[in-house]
Enzyme design. Structure first.
Site, PDB file in Angstrom:
ATOM      1  N   GLN A   1     -18.047  -7.387  -0.091  1.00 47.75           N
ATOM      2  CA  GLN A   1     -17.166  -8.192  -0.940  1.00 47.75           C
ATOM      3  C   GLN A   1     -16.720  -9.488  -0.255  1.00 47.75           C
ATOM      4  O   GLN A   1     -15.898 -10.217  -0.789  1.00 47.75           O
ATOM      5  CB  GLN A   1     -15.981  -7.373  -1.446  1.00 47.75           C
ATOM      6  CG  GLN A   1     -14.965  -6.952  -0.395  1.00 47.75           C
ATOM      7  CD  GLN A   1     -13.944  -5.980  -0.975  1.00 47.75           C
ATOM      8  OE1 GLN A   1     -14.226  -4.815  -1.194  1.00 47.75           O
ATOM      9  NE2 GLN A   1     -12.736  -6.466  -1.233  1.00 47.75           N
TER      10      GLN A   1
ATOM     11  N   HIS B   1       0.842  -1.202   0.000  1.00 46.58           N
ATOM     12  CA  HIS B   1       0.000   0.000   0.000  1.00 46.58           C
ATOM     13  C   HIS B   1       0.879   1.256   0.000  1.00 46.58           C
ATOM     14  O   HIS B   1       0.562   2.251  -0.662  1.00 46.58           O
ATOM     15  CB  HIS B   1      -0.881   0.041   1.255  1.00 46.58           C
ATOM     16  CG  HIS B   1      -1.844  -1.100   1.379  1.00 46.58           C
ATOM     17  ND1 HIS B   1      -1.711  -2.083   2.333  1.00 46.58           N
ATOM     18  CD2 HIS B   1      -2.953  -1.417   0.664  1.00 46.58           C
ATOM     19  CE1 HIS B   1      -2.706  -2.949   2.218  1.00 46.58           C
ATOM     20  NE2 HIS B   1      -3.471  -2.576   1.207  1.00 46.58           N
TER      21      HIS B   1
HETATM   22  O1  PAF Z   1      -8.153  -4.231  -2.985  1.00 45.53           O
HETATM   23  C1  PAF Z   1      -8.767  -3.919  -1.942  1.00 45.53           C
HETATM   24  O2  PAF Z   1      -8.182  -3.676  -0.882  1.00 45.53           O
HETATM   25  C2  PAF Z   1     -10.294  -3.824  -1.990  1.00 45.53           C
HETATM   26  O3  PAF Z   1     -10.835  -4.798  -2.815  1.00 45.53           O
HETATM   27  C3  PAF Z   1     -10.798  -2.426  -2.391  1.00 45.53           C
HETATM   28  C4  PAF Z   1     -10.376  -2.070  -3.810  1.00 45.53           C
HETATM   29  C5  PAF Z   1     -10.252  -1.385  -1.428  1.00 45.53           C
HETATM   30  C6  PAF Z   1     -12.319  -2.385  -2.333  1.00 45.53           C
HETATM   31  O4  PAF Z   1     -12.802  -2.638  -1.055  1.00 45.53           O
END
Ligand code: PAF
Length: 282
Positions: free
Chosen positions: A61, A37
């Protein structure tokens, strides 16, 4: 760095920044930030005047029985790392703030969500596409930055932005790896010592396939078999979810390599489900 929790306040700030002509980059994340990140946030800081990072563990998700409740969280650490990497705004909404109790609007990109992770995680990409659409509407970014480890997510979001004419560019950035090749992931904390010792084998298997492709092997079945054999020998505790060779843009499986293709894998190793990928250049 401002920490904003209210979606409307975040959007008002974004609209004001846009009116001032500021170029905004958004780095959407689910937190528990690591060096992968950090590389996205640093890229954003080098390429945009205003950098927003979102931290939101998006419930839609995750399917039933997945690790939503166990998903690692570290809000203080996330704030410190985001600020150190150059973020101007950290958007951390409360879980209920993005989804109304009677939320019923979804964004779906079916052809890109069917294969690979979509096969074993049927609601995953609908949740990703929906929350990313919300975040783009709130942050109004010129560019949104994602890691290439989630290649299928990246391809799907590119298609979504194109199809819906969203005024934002999607930037994909290279996978950041540990020295032994393991792709960085928030879920690596689930690995016990024996599993961690085998985990670099995931990438090593992909590199073996990339070497075969470079040497002229174009048959996807042969390349997949080579990866599977590598995992049987070097990742014996792993339970393969999929090993696939796909078109990098459409993520549809290919039988023969006509040009560059993507080798993509998902392997369960103890409590962790690890994904990785490598471009094959024939
Ligand atoms: O890749 C991720 O961390 C997640 O899928 C995202 C893009 C932040 C969506 O919740």
């Amino acid at each position: 760095m401002d920490i904003v929790r209210d979606p409307q306040q975040f959007q008002q700030q974004a609209l004001a920044a846009r009116a001032r002509g500021q170029v905004t980059a958004l780095v959407p994340t689910m937190g528990f930030l690591h060096e992968g990140h950090a590389s996205l946030i640093r890229w954003a800081a080098a390429n945009a005047g205003r950098v927003c990072v979102s931290v939101f563990v998006n419930p839609t998700q995750f399917g039933p029985g997945e690790d939503l409740d166990a998903y690692p969280r570290n809000p203080e650490g996330d704030a410190a790392l985001a600020e150190a990497c150059g973020a101007d705004v950290l958007f951390m909404p409360e879980p209920g703030a993005l989804y109304a109790p009677d939320h019923c609007t979804w964004v779906e990109v079916p052809p890109l969500a069917q294969h690979l992770c979509g096969a074993s995680r049927p609601v995953h990409f609908r949740g990703v596409a929906t929350v990313v659409t919300m975040l783009l509407n709130l942050a109004q970014p010129d560019v949104a930055v994602f890691g290439q480890k989630d290649w299928q997510q990246l391809a799907l979001l590119r298609r979504m932005v194109r199809d819906l004419h969203l005024p934002c560019r999607i930037e994909g950035r290279p996978i950041v790896r540990e020295a032994d090749g393991l792709a960085l992931s928030s879920r690596n904390v689930y690995l016990g010592p024996a599993e961690r010792a085998q985990a670099p084998g995931l990438h090593a298997g992909l590199l073996a396939a990339a070497a075969l492709a470079r040497a002229g092997q174009r048959d996807a079945a042969t390349l997949k078999a080579a990866i599977a054999a590598h995992y049987a020998a070097h990742v014996p505790a792993g339970e393969v979810d999929y090993i696939e060779i796909v078109d990098p843009e459409t993520v549809q499986p290919v039988a023969t390599l006509a040009g560059a293709a993507l080798a993509a894998v998902a392997v369960r190793l103890g409590r962790a489900r690890l994904i990785d990928n490598e471009l094959l250049q024939p």
